[in-house]
Design an enzyme around this catalytic site. Structure first.
Site, mmCIF file in Angstrom:
data_model
loop_
_atom_site.group_PDB
_atom_site.id
_atom_site.type_symbol
_atom_site.label_atom_id
_atom_site.label_comp_id
_atom_site.label_asym_id
_atom_site.label_seq_id
_atom_site.Cartn_x
_atom_site.Cartn_y
_atom_site.Cartn_z
ATOM 1 N N ARG A 114 79.080 14.860 26.145
ATOM 2 C CA ARG A 114 79.493 14.359 27.454
ATOM 3 C C ARG A 114 80.187 13.014 27.275
ATOM 4 N NH1 ARG A 114 76.350 13.799 32.248
ATOM 5 N NH2 ARG A 114 74.888 12.496 31.107
ATOM 6 N N LYS A 179 66.148 14.855 21.446
ATOM 7 C CA LYS A 179 67.104 15.833 21.982
ATOM 8 C C LYS A 179 67.210 17.034 21.041
ATOM 9 C CE LYS A 179 71.755 15.774 23.902
ATOM 10 N NZ LYS A 179 72.513 15.039 24.904
ATOM 11 N N ARG A 312 68.049 6.593 31.893
ATOM 12 C CA ARG A 312 67.267 6.006 30.797
ATOM 13 C C ARG A 312 65.892 5.667 31.349
ATOM 14 N NH1 ARG A 312 70.522 7.791 28.396
ATOM 15 N NH2 ARG A 312 72.279 6.959 27.228
HETATM 16 P P1 ATP Z 1 72.710 10.952 28.635
HETATM 17 O O1 ATP Z 1 73.252 12.203 29.197
HETATM 18 O O2 ATP Z 1 71.524 10.478 29.362
HETATM 19 O O3 ATP Z 1 73.703 9.876 28.394
HETATM 20 P P2 ATP Z 1 72.618 11.258 25.785
HETATM 21 O O4 ATP Z 1 72.326 9.853 25.325
HETATM 22 O O5 ATP Z 1 71.996 12.366 25.049
HETATM 23 O O6 ATP Z 1 72.140 11.449 27.259
HETATM 24 P P3 ATP Z 1 75.099 12.603 25.918
HETATM 25 O O7 ATP Z 1 76.428 12.064 26.227
HETATM 26 O O8 ATP Z 1 74.493 13.607 26.839
HETATM 27 O O9 ATP Z 1 74.180 11.362 25.757
HETATM 28 O O10 ATP Z 1 75.113 13.271 24.465
HETATM 29 C C1 ATP Z 1 75.919 12.783 23.436
HETATM 30 C C2 ATP Z 1 75.064 12.058 22.430
HETATM 31 O O11 ATP Z 1 74.278 13.026 21.740
HETATM 32 C C3 ATP Z 1 75.843 11.386 21.328
HETATM 33 O O12 ATP Z 1 76.185 10.090 21.673
HETATM 34 C C4 ATP Z 1 74.887 11.402 20.151
HETATM 35 O O13 ATP Z 1 74.034 10.269 20.190
HETATM 36 C C5 ATP Z 1 74.012 12.576 20.427
HETATM 37 N N1 ATP Z 1 74.247 13.706 19.527
HETATM 38 C C6 ATP Z 1 75.367 14.114 18.893
HETATM 39 N N2 ATP Z 1 75.162 15.216 18.193
HETATM 40 C C7 ATP Z 1 73.877 15.533 18.360
HETATM 41 C C8 ATP Z 1 73.073 16.567 17.886
HETATM 42 N N3 ATP Z 1 73.532 17.531 17.110
HETATM 43 N N4 ATP Z 1 71.774 16.551 18.292
HETATM 44 C C9 ATP Z 1 71.268 15.607 19.101
HETATM 45 N N5 ATP Z 1 71.994 14.603 19.593
HETATM 46 C C10 ATP Z 1 73.284 14.567 19.224
HETATM 47 C C1 BTN Z 2 75.877 16.516 25.341
HETATM 48 O O1 BTN Z 2 74.653 16.495 25.391
HETATM 49 O O2 BTN Z 2 76.547 15.494 25.290
HETATM 50 C C2 BTN Z 2 76.587 17.849 25.369
HETATM 51 C C3 BTN Z 2 76.754 18.451 24.018
HETATM 52 C C4 BTN Z 2 77.401 19.829 24.087
HETATM 53 C C5 BTN Z 2 77.697 20.395 22.717
HETATM 54 C C6 BTN Z 2 78.212 21.796 22.792
HETATM 55 S S1 BTN Z 2 78.313 22.560 21.183
HETATM 56 C C7 BTN Z 2 79.194 23.903 21.867
HETATM 57 C C8 BTN Z 2 80.171 23.313 22.850
HETATM 58 N N1 BTN Z 2 81.384 22.895 22.187
HETATM 59 C C9 BTN Z 2 81.544 21.563 22.242
HETATM 60 O O3 BTN Z 2 82.486 20.953 21.719
HETATM 61 N N2 BTN Z 2 80.549 20.999 22.929
HETATM 62 C C10 BTN Z 2 79.591 21.989 23.396
#
Ligand code: ATP
Ligand code: BTN
Length: 317
Positions: A114, A179, A312
């Site tokens: 995201r 996560k 958060r």
């Molecule tokens: P929020 O939605 O509250 O901001 P979040 O901190 O998980 O939650 P997102 O934008 O949803 O942020 O997710 C992207 C983040 O997930 C990245 O910044 C990284 O820290 C983390 N991330 C990237 N790859 C993975 C993975 N394979 N497993 C877990 N976390 C990952």
């Molecule tokens: C998040 O938590 O920020 C969302 C992560 C979503 C990852 C999946 S992996 C399959 C699909 N292809 C991408 O490039 N992103 C989503």
């Protein structure tokens, strides 16, 4: 290169000569391909003089037949390597591919999270899954859709033995504070007329180390202690998505509101809601009939929605 991997994936030793014969290349060409597998895909290969080569960790590659297991009629497009399954799904819509269809990959080199963040997507470890739906003038079908996807992901993980999994608004799937899966919905077209929505789901399956992930994370393997066949998980996820989406379509999101709240790990918690540079402090009350977050702010309940919002825990921020 993947032909070589298919020969090695059983985790047994294979001599250079046998591999060369199977591939119709010289032993030195086999050696080069093995080096390429290690460098390019991050795989580790044991080399033992007199015995040959063995994958340090045996692996199961994605197999569309196992995923559909005779029950799923969505076309499945499998890639060894792709920028992002969501990006490829959007390109396929552009090319006129009829939905529903599924794009999955062994790895993503530009996996999207995201808000433009990167999703770490190593080869053959995890599930990178994008399901495309066509939505005809049904803004109601989009309401709460990402939360519905969260329920489906959570239920699939529970079926595979990850019992402690829960949800964090809007669409994180966590075990405790770690996560395990992320969800990214992307939409093209006109939601009031015809549009396509890509349900992008990343689930950490057999990943055991990932220094690039900059937050707490876990995987099915780390939780259950055993390796998990991603084909089985993808099949279960598809079943759960189909069932939840059918319910969502016929009854609307409000029918799933209570179930979602029961599984919300942060119900009743003091949180900060982050929207760009601004931050709102409140206590989580739950969600409304459309899936928007209900927060008590200074004693008054307020409702928040939008893709750019992030929660958060107050004691973390
Ligand atoms: P929020 O939605 O509250 O901001 P979040 O901190 O998980 O939650 P997102 O934008 O949803 O942020 O997710 C992207 C983040 O997930 C990245 O910044 C990284 O820290 C983390 N991330 C990237 N790859 C993975 C993975 N394979 N497993 C877990 N976390 C990952
Ligand atoms: C998040 O938590 O920020 C969302 C992560 C979503 C990852 C999946 S992996 C399959 C699909 N292809 C991408 O490039 N992103 C989503």
């Amino acid at each position: 290169m993947l032909t070589l991997l298919n020969l090695l994936k059983d985790g047994r030793f294979h001599s250079g000569q046998a591999l060369g014969e199977a591939l119709g290349v010289s032993r030195s060409a086999v050696w080069k391909q093995l080096q390429h597998l290690e460098a390019e895909l991050g795989l580790s290969i044991h080399k033992v003089r007199g015995r040959g080569y063995q994958l340090t960790n045996p692996l199961t590659l994605l197999d569309p037949l196992k995923i559909s297991s005779g029950a799923l009629d969505w076309p499945i497009f499998v890639y060894d390597s792709i920028d992002s399954t969501n990006a490829e799904a959007l390109r396929a819509v552009d090319r006129g591919q009829a939905a529903p269809f599924l794009v999955i990959a062994e790895r993503q080199v530009s996996g999207r999270g995201r808000r433009g963040r990167k999703w770490v997507s190593p080869f053959a470890d995890n599930l990178y899954y994008s399901l495309v739906l066509r939505i005809d003038g049904g803004v109601r079908r989009l309401e709460g859709l990402s939360l519905v996807v969260g329920l489906a992901v959570m239920s699939a993980l529970r079926k595979l033995g990850v019992s402690e999994v829960g949800l964090k608004w809007p669409n994180d799937v966590l075990v405790g504070r770690k996560k395990i899966a992320g969800i990214l919905l992307e939409l093209v077209g006109d939601p009031a007329d015809v549009c396509h929505v890509v349900l992008g789901i990343g689930i950490n399956v057999n990943m055991q180390a990932a220094s690039e992930v900059d937050q707490q994370w876990t995987s099915v393997r780390l939780e259950s202690g055993v390796s998990c066949d991603r084909n089985v998980l993808a099949a279960e996820l598809s079943r759960q998505l189909r069932a939840y989406m059918a319910r969502h379509e016929s009854e609307g999101f409000s029918a799933l509101q209570a179930e979602w709240e029961r599984n919300h790990l942060w119900q009743g918690q003091s949180v900060s809601l982050i929207a760009g540079v601004s931050q709102i402090e409140g206590v989580v009350q739950g969600i409304d009939r459309q899936g928007a977050l209900r927060l008590k702010v200074d004693g008054v309940e307020k409702v928040f929605s939008g893709g750019e919002l992030s929660l958060r825990l107050r004691d973390d921020s």
